[in-house]
Write an enzyme that holds these catalytic residues in place. Structure first.
Site, mmCIF file in Angstrom:
data_model
loop_
_atom_site.group_PDB
_atom_site.id
_atom_site.type_symbol
_atom_site.label_atom_id
_atom_site.label_comp_id
_atom_site.label_asym_id
_atom_site.label_seq_id
_atom_site.Cartn_x
_atom_site.Cartn_y
_atom_site.Cartn_z
ATOM 1 N N LYS A 22 0.827 -1.216 0.000
ATOM 2 C CA LYS A 22 0.000 0.000 0.000
ATOM 3 C C LYS A 22 0.862 1.267 0.000
ATOM 4 O O LYS A 22 0.656 2.164 -0.806
ATOM 5 C CB LYS A 22 -0.894 -0.010 1.258
ATOM 6 C CG LYS A 22 -1.544 1.332 1.568
ATOM 7 C CD LYS A 22 -2.425 1.275 2.800
ATOM 8 C CE LYS A 22 -1.720 1.479 4.115
ATOM 9 N NZ LYS A 22 -1.433 2.878 4.495
ATOM 10 N N ASN A 23 1.824 1.319 0.917
ATOM 11 C CA ASN A 23 2.575 2.568 1.072
ATOM 12 C C ASN A 23 3.611 2.791 -0.027
ATOM 13 O O ASN A 23 4.239 3.846 -0.079
ATOM 14 C CB ASN A 23 3.225 2.635 2.459
ATOM 15 C CG ASN A 23 2.174 2.861 3.540
ATOM 16 O OD1 ASN A 23 1.032 3.194 3.242
ATOM 17 N ND2 ASN A 23 2.551 2.663 4.790
ATOM 18 N N CYS A 116 -4.572 13.111 13.386
ATOM 19 C CA CYS A 116 -5.225 11.827 13.128
ATOM 20 C C CYS A 116 -5.117 10.984 14.374
ATOM 21 O O CYS A 116 -4.503 11.393 15.355
ATOM 22 C CB CYS A 116 -4.663 11.147 11.894
ATOM 23 S SG CYS A 116 -3.267 10.096 12.190
ATOM 24 N N ARG A 121 0.923 14.540 13.530
ATOM 25 C CA ARG A 121 1.406 14.348 12.165
ATOM 26 C C ARG A 121 1.466 15.641 11.340
ATOM 27 O O ARG A 121 0.776 15.771 10.328
ATOM 28 C CB ARG A 121 0.566 13.275 11.461
ATOM 29 C CG ARG A 121 0.574 11.965 12.216
ATOM 30 C CD ARG A 121 -0.174 10.875 11.523
ATOM 31 N NE ARG A 121 0.555 10.304 10.401
ATOM 32 C CZ ARG A 121 0.094 9.323 9.649
ATOM 33 N NH1 ARG A 121 -1.092 8.819 9.896
ATOM 34 N NH2 ARG A 121 0.810 8.850 8.652
ATOM 35 N N ASP A 311 4.640 0.538 12.314
ATOM 36 C CA ASP A 311 3.449 -0.128 11.756
ATOM 37 C C ASP A 311 3.335 -1.593 12.192
ATOM 38 O O ASP A 311 2.342 -2.249 11.863
ATOM 39 C CB ASP A 311 3.460 -0.038 10.223
ATOM 40 C CG ASP A 311 3.191 1.376 9.731
ATOM 41 O OD1 ASP A 311 2.730 2.210 10.534
ATOM 42 O OD2 ASP A 311 3.445 1.643 8.547
ATOM 43 N N ILE A 333 7.720 6.981 17.253
ATOM 44 C CA ILE A 333 7.370 7.697 16.012
ATOM 45 C C ILE A 333 6.073 8.505 16.173
ATOM 46 O O ILE A 333 6.011 9.665 15.808
ATOM 47 C CB ILE A 333 7.236 6.721 14.813
ATOM 48 C CG1 ILE A 333 8.482 5.824 14.695
ATOM 49 C CG2 ILE A 333 6.983 7.500 13.510
ATOM 50 C CD1 ILE A 333 9.756 6.512 14.297
ATOM 51 N N ARG A 403 -8.710 -0.373 4.833
ATOM 52 C CA ARG A 403 -7.795 0.616 4.233
ATOM 53 C C ARG A 403 -6.460 -0.022 3.889
ATOM 54 O O ARG A 403 -5.756 0.482 3.008
ATOM 55 C CB ARG A 403 -7.554 1.765 5.217
ATOM 56 C CG ARG A 403 -8.751 2.648 5.426
ATOM 57 C CD ARG A 403 -8.359 3.872 6.195
ATOM 58 N NE ARG A 403 -7.124 4.433 5.621
ATOM 59 C CZ ARG A 403 -6.327 5.283 6.248
ATOM 60 N NH1 ARG A 403 -6.621 5.682 7.459
ATOM 61 N NH2 ARG A 403 -5.253 5.749 5.669
HETATM 62 N N1 EPU Z 1 6.758 14.558 11.050
HETATM 63 C C1 EPU Z 1 6.904 15.887 11.366
HETATM 64 N N2 EPU Z 1 6.863 16.812 10.356
HETATM 65 C C2 EPU Z 1 6.675 16.454 9.063
HETATM 66 C C3 EPU Z 1 6.513 15.082 8.747
HETATM 67 C C4 EPU Z 1 6.577 14.167 9.767
HETATM 68 O O1 EPU Z 1 7.083 16.258 12.528
HETATM 69 O O2 EPU Z 1 6.643 17.342 8.194
HETATM 70 C C5 EPU Z 1 6.824 13.552 12.117
HETATM 71 C C6 EPU Z 1 5.561 12.732 12.296
HETATM 72 O O3 EPU Z 1 4.611 13.390 13.098
HETATM 73 C C7 EPU Z 1 6.103 11.469 12.923
HETATM 74 C C8 EPU Z 1 7.458 11.297 12.230
HETATM 75 O O4 EPU Z 1 7.785 12.580 11.725
HETATM 76 O O5 EPU Z 1 6.314 11.671 14.280
HETATM 77 C C9 EPU Z 1 7.512 10.314 11.096
HETATM 78 O O6 EPU Z 1 6.381 10.485 10.259
HETATM 79 P P1 EPU Z 1 6.397 10.240 8.686
HETATM 80 O O7 EPU Z 1 6.272 11.547 8.002
HETATM 81 O O8 EPU Z 1 7.555 9.380 8.332
HETATM 82 O O9 EPU Z 1 5.044 9.436 8.485
HETATM 83 P P2 EPU Z 1 4.141 9.496 7.203
HETATM 84 O O10 EPU Z 1 5.003 9.720 6.025
HETATM 85 O O11 EPU Z 1 3.005 10.411 7.440
HETATM 86 C C10 EPU Z 1 4.337 6.954 6.615
HETATM 87 C C11 EPU Z 1 3.374 5.814 6.407
HETATM 88 C C12 EPU Z 1 2.778 5.406 7.751
HETATM 89 C C13 EPU Z 1 3.922 4.991 8.677
HETATM 90 C C14 EPU Z 1 4.927 6.142 8.803
HETATM 91 C C15 EPU Z 1 6.149 5.798 9.631
HETATM 92 C C16 EPU Z 1 2.587 6.190 4.164
HETATM 93 C C17 EPU Z 1 1.473 6.555 3.269
HETATM 94 N N3 EPU Z 1 2.331 6.223 5.474
HETATM 95 O O12 EPU Z 1 3.572 8.014 7.174
HETATM 96 O O13 EPU Z 1 1.937 4.288 7.510
HETATM 97 O O14 EPU Z 1 3.422 4.672 9.955
HETATM 98 O O15 EPU Z 1 5.381 6.554 7.487
HETATM 99 O O16 EPU Z 1 6.797 4.704 9.088
HETATM 100 O O17 EPU Z 1 3.654 5.848 3.701
HETATM 101 C C18 EPU Z 1 0.139 2.805 7.949
HETATM 102 O O18 EPU Z 1 0.366 2.258 6.863
HETATM 103 O O19 EPU Z 1 -0.645 2.299 8.808
HETATM 104 C C19 EPU Z 1 0.797 4.082 8.284
HETATM 105 C C20 EPU Z 1 0.351 4.898 9.226
#
Ligand code: EPU
Length: 427
Positions: A22-23, A116, A121, A311, A333, A403
């Site tokens: 998915k991701n 969320c 996030r 995850d 995280i 999802r």
């Molecule tokens: N963060 C910030 N600022 C930003 C972006 C992120 O502070 O601009 C923080 C987040 O709040 C978090 C950390 O950085 O504390 C890491 O978040 P990340 O941005 O890596 O998460 P994401 O890109 O929103 C993806 C996956 C998630 C998975 C996380 C961590 C996708 C679509 N989603 O989310 O997947 O948990 O990386 O590996 O790729 C799931 O599939 O159930 C899921 C939640």
């Protein structure tokens, strides 16, 4: 809303095939915005998040045909570079259209995703990177308004250092940099296999991306204004594979072959499973998972890849509920990612929450109950708990599971689980 009903205790036996990731699929679908031709993505899982992404791309003006495991995206007549709240609120990953839209069309209006269930996030790192590329960003009425340099001009390659590694942040900036003028260097990038996969696809599209999957990525932007279309089969879903591994490990007497998983992407989980007394064997193609005696307590701290994935935290915590002794699970995280704990306590688990740490005392058995959770992986962990619990467990709000897990009740049912979907159960 549907529910999943499970009568626990049946050992899982046989084999299960892992679907596409998915991701990985979500950013790659958004990358189609960088090209003008028709692209084809194969090995796409049939999931609600894929449908949501397809709806978003259609809203943006693309022709999208979803016939899982294939999705094709063709340019439509007119592009409207705007992602509305109604779609973004259904799926935070919608923010992945921001980079491609502003790089390709010089402007974008994308709803802020908001908080969320698992944490605040923010997307500040995405925005900071785009600003470094010359983008002007305004936040108005809950929307991010982004405009290229001058009046919707072309982005400039830039050096960006992420304060923390972010998966979708890294992906957004890779896509933006692929059409920016000159060279970009992205430092402290997320190293997840899905980021590496996006790099492969961007290179297939004619971009010059080097280092995806490491913490420093170099991108040389294409001068052609658009990238080429692509045909690509996506990597297997390591989190789905990990979820079935834990399911096989938790019910005594199970013996499951996981087909099509990429073990090299799952090393942290495999090390922890083995430390807990689970046998994980690979013949190079498939992975066989069995229990070799009682479960041992193991401590886990989540971390960006290649660390233990957040995850998989909820699923592993359920396993530890039945291990001998005390295990400490630390979530680094996301700040609210222990929603499964109060539900598991209702099933007889002994877990004490202290800030971002869960201290689990193993118990002899979990007991069936009506439970629900408000995020995807927490919901999957409750299904796993139901597989091993005495009597019947009903997992409500299955919406979340749909999802991210393709046909979970069919896949578990074929392995011997006594599991069924109840249509329209009470929320
Ligand atoms: N963060 C910030 N600022 C930003 C972006 C992120 O502070 O601009 C923080 C987040 O709040 C978090 C950390 O950085 O504390 C890491 O978040 P990340 O941005 O890596 O998460 P994401 O890109 O929103 C993806 C996956 C998630 C998975 C996380 C961590 C996708 C679509 N989603 O989310 O997947 O948990 O990386 O590996 O790729 C799931 O599939 O159930 C899921 C939640």
């Amino acid at each position: 809303m549907d529910a999943i009903r499970i009568r626990g205790g049946a050992p899982l036996r046989g084999s299960v095939r892992i679907s596409g990731a998915k991701n990985a699929a979500l950013p790659i679908l958004c990358a189609t915005l960088l090209s003008d031709g028709g692209s084809r993505l194969r090995n796409v899982p049939a999931l609600r998040d894929i449908q949501t992404t397809a709806a978003l791309l259609r809203f943006l003006g693309r022709d999208v045909a979803v016939a899982a495991p294939e999705v094709s995206v063709a340019p439509g007549s007119d592009v409207r570079p705007e992602a509305p709240y109604e779609l973004v609120k259904q799926m935070r990953a919608s923010v992945l259209v921001l980079g491609p839209l502003v790089a390709r069309f010089g402007r974008a209006k994308v709803s802020l995703p908001g908080g969320c269930a698992i944490g605040a996030r923010p997307i500040d790192q995405h925005l900071k990177g785009l600003e470094a590329m010359g983008c002007r960003i305004r936040l108005e009425h809950g929307y991010v308004l982004a405009e290229g340099p001058g009046r919707g001009g072309r982005l400039q390659g830039a050096e960006v250092c992420f304060d923390i590694p972010t998966v979708t942040g890294t992906e957004n900036l890779m896509m933006a940099a692929a059409l920016a003028k000159g060279r970009s260097t992205l430092v402290n990038c997320a190293r997840e296999p899905e980021v590496e996969e996006l790099g492969r696809v961007l290179n297939k599209m004619g971009a010059q991306v080097d280092g995806a999957g490491t913490d420093v990525i170099h991108v040389v932007g294409s001068d052609r204004g658009a990238l080429a279309p692509f045909d690509h089969a996506i990597i297997p879903d390591r989190i789905e594979a990990g979820t079935y591994m834990v399911a096989a490990a938790i019910v005594d007497g199970s013996d499951v072959v996981i087909e099509g998983a990429e073990l090299s992407d799952m090393e942290a989980l495999i090390v922890k499973l083995r430390a807990a007394g689970v046998e994980v064997a690979s013949d190079g193609q498939n992975v066989r998972v069995r229990r070799a005696g009682p479960l041992r307590a193991v401590n886990v701290t989540t971390a960006p890849h290649p660390g233990f994935p957040t995850d998989m935290q909820a699923q592993f915590l359920v396993l530890m509920c039945l291990a001998r002794g005390e295990s400490v699970i630390t979530e680094t995280i996301f700040e609210h990612r222990f929603q499964h704990v109060p539900e598991l306590q209702r099933m007889g688990a002994t877990v004490a929450l202290r800030g971002n740490t869960a201290v689990v005392q193993g118990v002899e058995a979990l007991h069936g109950a009506s439970v629900m959770a408000t995020d995807l992986r927490a919901s999957a962990s409750l299904v796993i708990a139901g597989l091993v619990a005495t009597d019947e467990t009903e997992v409500r709000r299955v919406y979340h599971i749909d999802r991210g897990y393709e046909q979970i009740e069919q896949k578990l049912g074929r392995l011997g689980a006594r599991i069924e979907r109840v249509k329209g159960a009470d929320a």
